[in-house]
Design an enzyme around this catalytic site. Sequence first.
Site, short mmCIF file in Angstrom:
data_model
loop_
_atom_site.label_atom_id
_atom_site.label_comp_id
_atom_site.label_asym_id
_atom_site.label_seq_id
_atom_site.Cartn_x
_atom_site.Cartn_y
_atom_site.Cartn_z
N ASP A 194 -8.43 -2.61 3.11
CA ASP A 194 -8.62 -1.52 4.06
C ASP A 194 -8.39 -0.14 3.50
OD1 ASP A 194 -5.63 -0.47 5.22
OD2 ASP A 194 -5.67 -2.35 4.13
N ARG B 104 -12.16 -8.51 -4.40
CA ARG B 104 -11.72 -8.33 -3.03
C ARG B 104 -11.45 -6.84 -2.75
NH1 ARG B 104 -6.68 -6.25 -0.60
NH2 ARG B 104 -6.59 -7.12 1.52
N THR C 217 0.86 -1.18 0.00
CA THR C 217 0.00 0.00 0.00
C THR C 217 0.89 1.23 0.00
OG1 THR C 217 -1.43 -1.24 1.52
CG2 THR C 217 -1.98 1.06 1.19
#
Length: 304
Positions: free
Chosen positions: A202, A199, A171
Site C-alpha cells: 500500500d 509484491r 512501514t
Amino acid sequence: MENFSIVVHGGAGEDSEFIHLNESAIKTGLEDAVNVGQEKLKQGGSAMDAVENAVRLLENNPLFNSGRGSVLNNEGEVEMDASIMDGKNNGAGAVALVRNVKNPISLARHIMENTPHVFLAGQGAFKIAKESGLELEVDSYFITQHQVDRYIKSRKKDDVDNFIKKRVHGTVGAVALDKAGNLAAATSTGGTTNCLSGRIGDSCIIGAGCYANNSTCAVSGTGDGELLITNVIAYSISTYMEFKNCTVQEACDYVIHQRNKNINGDIGVIAVDAKGELGICFNSERMHRAWKTNDEKLTVKIYK
C-alpha cells in the site's frame, strides 16, 4: 499564530522482542524524524519538505523497515516502495520495486516534480534515480542482520504460503501541515518479510497508504498492505471527513474501528487536518508514532 503540525510513524503490527530490546533507540529515531520535519515547518518551509525530510531520516535508520532496514523477499532481496502527495494541488509521486536507491521517498518526489507520470517501478524508476543524481547504495547497505535473521527464521518455520498469511511487515510515514495551510503525506516501506518477489504493498499506492488534500486531511498508513489497498484506507478517511463534516480523529476511528472492524489484520494511520488537528488510530498491538504541533512538547509512543 500560524498553525503547523507534523506526525510520523514507524510501522504498526505485533509486539516483538526486537522492539523491547531497541525501544529507546526506536523512540529516539521517531523523535529525530519529528524534529527534522518540525524545524522545516517552524522556519516557514513547506509540508512537502517536512514529510520528505522526516521520512528520509527514517529510511536511513536501520531500526525501521524502509530504506536501510528493509526486509528481504522470498529470494533474499530488497524491493522498496514509497509515495508522496501534495495536498495543495493533488500532485503525487510513487515508486515500487526499487533497489539501490538510498531514499525512495526522494525519488517519488522527483518523479512527481520532474516527469509527467505519478508512478514508476523497477528498472524504469532506478534509471530516473541514476540520471537525476539521487544517492545510490550497493545491495549490502540495505540489509541488516536483524532482517537477515527474520528471513532465515521465516524460511525455517513456515512454507512461503503460510508466512505470507502471517504478514510480518513494517512501514514509515509522515504527515504535516505548514504555515501556509498546505498538507502533505509521505509513506515508505521495505515490504513484507519473505513475500513473493514483485509484491507491491500500500505504501506506494495513492489513496491506500498515502493521501493528502488541503480540503480534508493528509494520511499515511501502515500495517497489512493488502488490507489498506482493498479497503482504500487513506482516501476513505478523507472522504468520511468531507461528507460527515467530522474531525480527523473521528474519521480515523470510524474507518479503522467501525467500517473495517471485522477485518483480520493490522491497520494503523496517522493524519492531520487543515487546522493542524491530529488523528492517530490503530487496531494492532503497537504502532511507533511521534508528533509535535507548533511549539508544544514532542510526544513519542509505541503502545496504546
